[in-house]
Design a protein around this motif. Structure first.
Motif, mmCIF file in Angstrom:
data_model
loop_
_atom_site.group_PDB
_atom_site.id
_atom_site.type_symbol
_atom_site.label_atom_id
_atom_site.label_comp_id
_atom_site.label_asym_id
_atom_site.label_seq_id
_atom_site.Cartn_x
_atom_site.Cartn_y
_atom_site.Cartn_z
ATOM 1 N N ARG A 1 60.952 57.896 61.627
ATOM 2 C CA ARG A 1 61.262 56.607 61.014
ATOM 3 C C ARG A 1 61.626 56.778 59.541
ATOM 4 O O ARG A 1 62.518 56.098 59.035
ATOM 5 N N TYR A 2 60.941 57.688 58.858
ATOM 6 C CA TYR A 2 61.257 57.943 57.450
ATOM 7 C C TYR A 2 62.702 58.389 57.290
ATOM 8 O O TYR A 2 63.433 57.871 56.434
ATOM 9 N N LEU A 3 63.145 59.326 58.104
ATOM 10 C CA LEU A 3 64.518 59.820 58.005
ATOM 11 C C LEU A 3 65.520 58.698 58.279
ATOM 12 O O LEU A 3 66.557 58.595 57.611
ATOM 13 N N ALA A 4 65.203 57.832 59.247
ATOM 14 C CA ALA A 4 66.085 56.706 59.545
ATOM 15 C C ALA A 4 66.159 55.739 58.365
ATOM 16 O O ALA A 4 67.233 55.241 58.015
ATOM 17 N N ASP A 5 65.032 55.484 57.730
ATOM 18 C CA ASP A 5 65.011 54.559 56.591
ATOM 19 C C ASP A 5 65.754 55.127 55.381
ATOM 20 O O ASP A 5 66.425 54.395 54.648
ATOM 21 N N VAL A 6 65.619 56.435 55.151
ATOM 22 C CA VAL A 6 66.310 57.051 54.020
ATOM 23 C C VAL A 6 67.824 56.986 54.200
ATOM 24 O O VAL A 6 68.574 56.758 53.242
ATOM 25 N N ARG A 7 68.292 57.169 55.420
ATOM 26 C CA ARG A 7 69.733 57.166 55.693
ATOM 27 C C ARG A 7 70.303 55.763 55.803
ATOM 28 O O ARG A 7 71.515 55.576 55.740
ATOM 29 N N ARG A 8 69.450 54.793 55.989
ATOM 30 C CA ARG A 8 69.902 53.413 56.175
ATOM 31 C C ARG A 8 70.345 52.810 54.856
ATOM 32 O O ARG A 8 69.683 52.978 53.827
ATOM 33 N N PRO A 9 71.470 52.076 54.850
ATOM 34 C CA PRO A 9 71.866 51.377 53.617
ATOM 35 C C PRO A 9 70.976 50.158 53.379
ATOM 36 O O PRO A 9 70.701 49.386 54.300
ATOM 37 N N TRP A 10 70.525 50.004 52.148
ATOM 38 C CA TRP A 10 69.714 48.857 51.764
ATOM 39 C C TRP A 10 70.504 48.073 50.715
ATOM 40 O O TRP A 10 70.446 48.387 49.536
ATOM 41 N N PRO A 11 71.263 47.064 51.127
ATOM 42 C CA PRO A 11 72.129 46.326 50.186
ATOM 43 C C PRO A 11 71.339 45.765 49.008
ATOM 44 O O PRO A 11 70.311 45.103 49.179
ATOM 45 N N VAL B 1 51.104 56.958 61.633
ATOM 46 C CA VAL B 1 51.486 57.119 63.036
ATOM 47 C C VAL B 1 52.814 56.421 63.300
ATOM 48 O O VAL B 1 53.662 56.930 64.037
ATOM 49 N N ILE B 2 53.035 55.249 62.685
ATOM 50 C CA ILE B 2 54.280 54.529 62.946
ATOM 51 C C ILE B 2 55.077 54.195 61.684
ATOM 52 O O ILE B 2 56.247 53.832 61.787
ATOM 53 N N ASP B 3 54.479 54.324 60.497
ATOM 54 C CA ASP B 3 55.230 54.025 59.270
ATOM 55 C C ASP B 3 54.732 54.944 58.161
ATOM 56 O O ASP B 3 54.022 54.526 57.254
ATOM 57 N N ASN B 4 55.152 56.195 58.230
ATOM 58 C CA ASN B 4 54.625 57.215 57.340
ATOM 59 C C ASN B 4 55.051 57.018 55.889
ATOM 60 O O ASN B 4 54.293 57.309 54.972
ATOM 61 N N VAL B 5 56.273 56.552 55.686
ATOM 62 C CA VAL B 5 56.791 56.315 54.326
ATOM 63 C C VAL B 5 57.441 54.934 54.328
ATOM 64 O O VAL B 5 58.620 54.796 54.629
ATOM 65 N N PRO B 6 56.695 53.895 54.007
ATOM 66 C CA PRO B 6 57.134 52.511 54.246
ATOM 67 C C PRO B 6 58.131 51.956 53.227
ATOM 68 O O PRO B 6 57.845 51.025 52.477
ATOM 69 N N GLY C 1 60.841 50.311 53.984
ATOM 70 C CA GLY C 1 61.238 48.970 54.414
ATOM 71 C C GLY C 1 60.297 47.891 53.935
ATOM 72 O O GLY C 1 60.725 46.780 53.604
ATOM 73 N N ARG C 2 59.012 48.186 53.890
ATOM 74 C CA ARG C 2 58.035 47.185 53.437
ATOM 75 C C ARG C 2 58.260 46.847 51.974
ATOM 76 O O ARG C 2 58.190 45.674 51.577
ATOM 77 N N ALA C 3 58.551 47.865 51.161
ATOM 78 C CA ALA C 3 58.824 47.618 49.746
ATOM 79 C C ALA C 3 60.043 46.718 49.593
ATOM 80 O O ALA C 3 60.060 45.799 48.756
ATOM 81 N N VAL C 4 61.074 46.951 50.410
ATOM 82 C CA VAL C 4 62.280 46.125 50.353
ATOM 83 C C VAL C 4 61.969 44.703 50.786
ATOM 84 O O VAL C 4 62.409 43.726 50.157
ATOM 85 N N GLU C 5 61.187 44.552 51.850
ATOM 86 C CA GLU C 5 60.805 43.223 52.322
ATOM 87 C C GLU C 5 60.086 42.427 51.241
ATOM 88 O O GLU C 5 60.223 41.199 51.150
ATOM 89 N N LEU C 6 59.324 43.124 50.419
ATOM 90 C CA LEU C 6 58.541 42.457 49.380
ATOM 91 C C LEU C 6 59.355 42.180 48.126
ATOM 92 O O LEU C 6 58.826 41.683 47.139
ATOM 93 N N GLY C 7 60.636 42.510 48.155
ATOM 94 C CA GLY C 7 61.522 42.138 47.049
ATOM 95 C C GLY C 7 61.837 43.222 46.049
ATOM 96 O O GLY C 7 62.416 42.947 44.996
ATOM 97 N N ALA C 8 61.484 44.470 46.349
ATOM 98 C CA ALA C 8 61.762 45.555 45.404
ATOM 99 C C ALA C 8 63.270 45.769 45.274
ATOM 100 O O ALA C 8 63.978 45.849 46.274
ATOM 101 N N ALA C 9 63.730 45.890 44.043
ATOM 102 C CA ALA C 9 65.141 46.178 43.786
ATOM 103 C C ALA C 9 65.373 47.665 43.572
ATOM 104 O O ALA C 9 66.491 48.160 43.735
ATOM 105 N N ARG C 10 64.331 48.371 43.201
ATOM 106 C CA ARG C 10 64.412 49.820 43.021
ATOM 107 C C ARG C 10 63.127 50.433 43.566
ATOM 108 O O ARG C 10 62.028 50.041 43.168
ATOM 109 N N VAL C 11 63.277 51.376 44.477
ATOM 110 C CA VAL C 11 62.137 51.967 45.161
ATOM 111 C C VAL C 11 62.091 53.459 44.851
ATOM 112 O O VAL C 11 63.053 54.188 45.112
#
Length: 250
Positions: free
Chosen positions: A196-206, A146-151, A153-163
């Protein structure tokens, strides 16, 4: 997609899932091997839609106007969960697993990664109006999608370098023109869920590489029709495998 990843020698250090992705993630978390993925595929291929979905379209429409929280129960979903994830707690998994559900009380997401496994997974996959909300710690939860269909950001928060993103709804198809109020309702929910998924895909994740595996258009299917599962899995495996062979993924 999971089979293609294992075919290319890619093993997860962490699994993050929502809804059906939470169920699949749990299966891999408890058996992170090619054989484990094959067993998961066999479960889906053998599934009868009546085992996990109760009631048809008319039942859903009636449920919208009568008292109650859902069309049916989640007993079939619970049995499916017991097939794919043999453990009872998150701690028993061989790979760390994080799943998300949506609070009906606060409207916020809640992540689960420890303690009892069954209820959080049922909550994460509790499609609104189809399955009843799941009570955890005195609060009602529904599908995490409903609010985080493809998370991502959570993977990045947890320290993932490659998702690696395994989003089965990631394909191009012109949305049909709605003809009934229920069509507008369901299509609007689909748009909102994907925003939200589309926004996360387009967002740069340094410092993080995000690889979105291509999906396939399954064509028109009823929600409880699993008869094409084997063919769809084979097509998706081949499509994802071709993408993983490209230099960027390697």
């Amino acid at each position: 997609m999971l089979a293609a990843l294992f075919d290319h020698g890619i093993r997860p250090d962490l699994l993050v899932g929502t809804s059906a992705g939470a169920l699949n993630g749990a299966a891999v978390a408890f058996d992170p091997t090619p054989a484990g993925v094959e067993r998961l595929a066999a479960v889906w291929c053998a599934l009868d839609g009546t085992m996990v979905f109760t009631g048809g379209t008319l039942a859903l429409l009636r449920a919208l106007v009568r008292r109650g929280l859902a069309v049916g129960h989640n007993d079939g979903l619970r049995r499916l969960l017991e097939q794919v994830a043999p453990g009872r707690t998150f701690e028993e998994a061989l790979v760390p697993l994080h799943v998300v559900a949506t609070s009906l009380t606060t409207g916020s997401e809640r992540w689960f990664s420890s303690g009892s496994l069954v209820e959080p997974l049922l909550a994460s996959a509790a499609l609104p109006a189809v399955y009843p909300p799941v009570a955890i710690d005195g609060e009602l939860y529904v599908d995490g999608g409903v609010i985080d269909n493809v998370p991502i950001g959570r993977a990045v928060e947890l320290g993932a370098a490659r998702v690696f993103v395994c989003h089965v709804g990631n394909f191009e198809r012109t949305r049909p023109t709605p003809r009934r109020p229920i069509d507008v309702l369901l299509q609007s929910w689909s748009v909102a869920r994907n925003y939200r998924y589309l926004a996360d895909v387009r967002r740069p994740w340094p410092g993080v590489e995000v690889i979105v595996l291509p999906s396939i258009d399954p064509g028109p299917l009823r929600r409880n029709d699993f008869s094409h599962a084997a063919a769809l899995i084979a097509r998706a495996r081949a499509t994802a495998s071709r993408a993983l062979a490209l230099p960027r993924a390697a």
